[in-house]
Design an enzyme around this catalytic site. Structure first.
Site, mmCIF file in Angstrom:
data_model
loop_
_atom_site.group_PDB
_atom_site.id
_atom_site.type_symbol
_atom_site.label_atom_id
_atom_site.label_comp_id
_atom_site.label_asym_id
_atom_site.label_seq_id
_atom_site.Cartn_x
_atom_site.Cartn_y
_atom_site.Cartn_z
ATOM 1 N N HIS A 99 0.841 -1.206 0.000
ATOM 2 C CA HIS A 99 0.000 0.000 0.000
ATOM 3 C C HIS A 99 0.874 1.254 0.000
ATOM 4 O O HIS A 99 0.624 2.194 -0.771
ATOM 5 C CB HIS A 99 -0.912 -0.007 1.229
ATOM 6 C CG HIS A 99 -1.732 1.235 1.385
ATOM 7 N ND1 HIS A 99 -2.969 1.390 0.806
ATOM 8 C CD2 HIS A 99 -1.479 2.394 2.048
ATOM 9 C CE1 HIS A 99 -3.452 2.592 1.105
ATOM 10 N NE2 HIS A 99 -2.558 3.217 1.866
ATOM 11 N N GLU A 100 1.884 1.275 0.848
ATOM 12 C CA GLU A 100 2.776 2.436 0.902
ATOM 13 C C GLU A 100 3.586 2.562 -0.382
ATOM 14 O O GLU A 100 3.859 3.676 -0.846
ATOM 15 C CB GLU A 100 3.693 2.345 2.128
ATOM 16 C CG GLU A 100 2.967 2.323 3.465
ATOM 17 C CD GLU A 100 1.985 3.478 3.636
ATOM 18 O OE1 GLU A 100 2.223 4.570 3.072
ATOM 19 O OE2 GLU A 100 0.964 3.300 4.325
ATOM 20 N N HIS A 103 1.663 4.437 -2.834
ATOM 21 C CA HIS A 103 1.764 5.897 -2.716
ATOM 22 C C HIS A 103 3.005 6.418 -3.441
ATOM 23 O O HIS A 103 2.969 7.499 -4.055
ATOM 24 C CB HIS A 103 1.818 6.304 -1.246
ATOM 25 C CG HIS A 103 0.507 6.212 -0.539
ATOM 26 N ND1 HIS A 103 -0.657 6.739 -1.061
ATOM 27 C CD2 HIS A 103 0.165 5.662 0.660
ATOM 28 C CE1 HIS A 103 -1.661 6.524 -0.219
ATOM 29 N NE2 HIS A 103 -1.187 5.864 0.827
#
Length: 233
Positions: A99-100, A103
């Protein structure tokens, strides 16, 4: 303010949703932190593999203190993972790390909602500091325009929370596709990633609901004072 039933009518739903989201994310992270990934890689290795595969060798991956303190810093080009995610080879750690990494990919691609959110952070921080003072000063001085300026500034928190939703949902969508595409988790394990990331998404939904609830409370309170003042004349 806290004894006003109107306050709890507007703010209560967001608070309850926030408690529900926190309970879900803690439960799901605890559960899937015990489930190893099929590839046996740690959260740090997941992030590094996904970043390198997308040509983002310039983005560093570092451990950081705290629980669920994982985040990507676009200004420093650093992806920071909490200790339990950084060093753990689990489905939960893989989902959070991916998920990071999502980003970081958004940043590299100049994903508009993320760019917009990054640019308005200083404005929102300033507005959140000025809003209470403007609102209270307007009430004390009976200066309606200043009071409404305070209310409008309160709305910046809702705008920021609303803008955060597509950023987080898109990062989670990228994470799931990357994890399966690179063989880090099996298709039978993606359900665990779904539960971890979907629970995290609810925290952002709760923040948006809370922000709009607070904003509406101040609007209705000000409108109510206006009607009371008109009736007293």
């Amino acid at each position: 303010m806290f004894e006003d039933p109107l306050f709890w009518l507007f703010v209560g739903p967001g608070l309850l949703l926030g408690l529900y989201a926190q309970a879900r994310i803690k439960a799901n992270v605890a559960k899937y932190a015990e489930v190893p990934t099929q590839s046996g890689v740690t959260g740090a290795e997941v992030a590094r593999r996904l970043l390198d595969a997308q040509g983002l060798q310039n983005v560093k991956v570092e451990p950081t203190e705290g629980v669920l303190s994982d985040h990507y810093d676009p200004s420093a080009k650093v992806l920071r993972l909490s200790q339990k995610v950084y060093y753990t080879p689990s489905v939960a750690a893989a989902g959070i790390a991916a998920h990071e990494a999502g980003h970081a990919l958004q940043d590299a691609e100049d994903y508009f909602p993320m760019e917009a959110r990054t640019y308005i952070v200083p404005v929102v921080q300033l507005a959140s500091q000025v809003a209470p003072w403007a609102f209270v000063a307007g009430l004390m001085l009976q200066w309606n325009t200043l009071t409404w300026i305070g209310v409008i500034l309160f709305g910046s928190s809702f705008f920021f929370a609303l803008l955060t939703l597509p950023v987080e949902f898109n990062a989670s969508s990228r994470a799931k596709a990357l994890l399966v595409g690179h063989g880090i988790v099996g298709r039978d394990q993606i359900e665990g990633v779904d539960k971890v990331l979907d629970a995290a998404a609810w925290t952002y939904v709760a923040a948006a609901v809370s922000a709009v609830g607070v904003w509406l409370f101040y609007i209705f309170m000000l409108l109510g004072r206006g009607r009371s003042a008109s009736a007293a004349r």
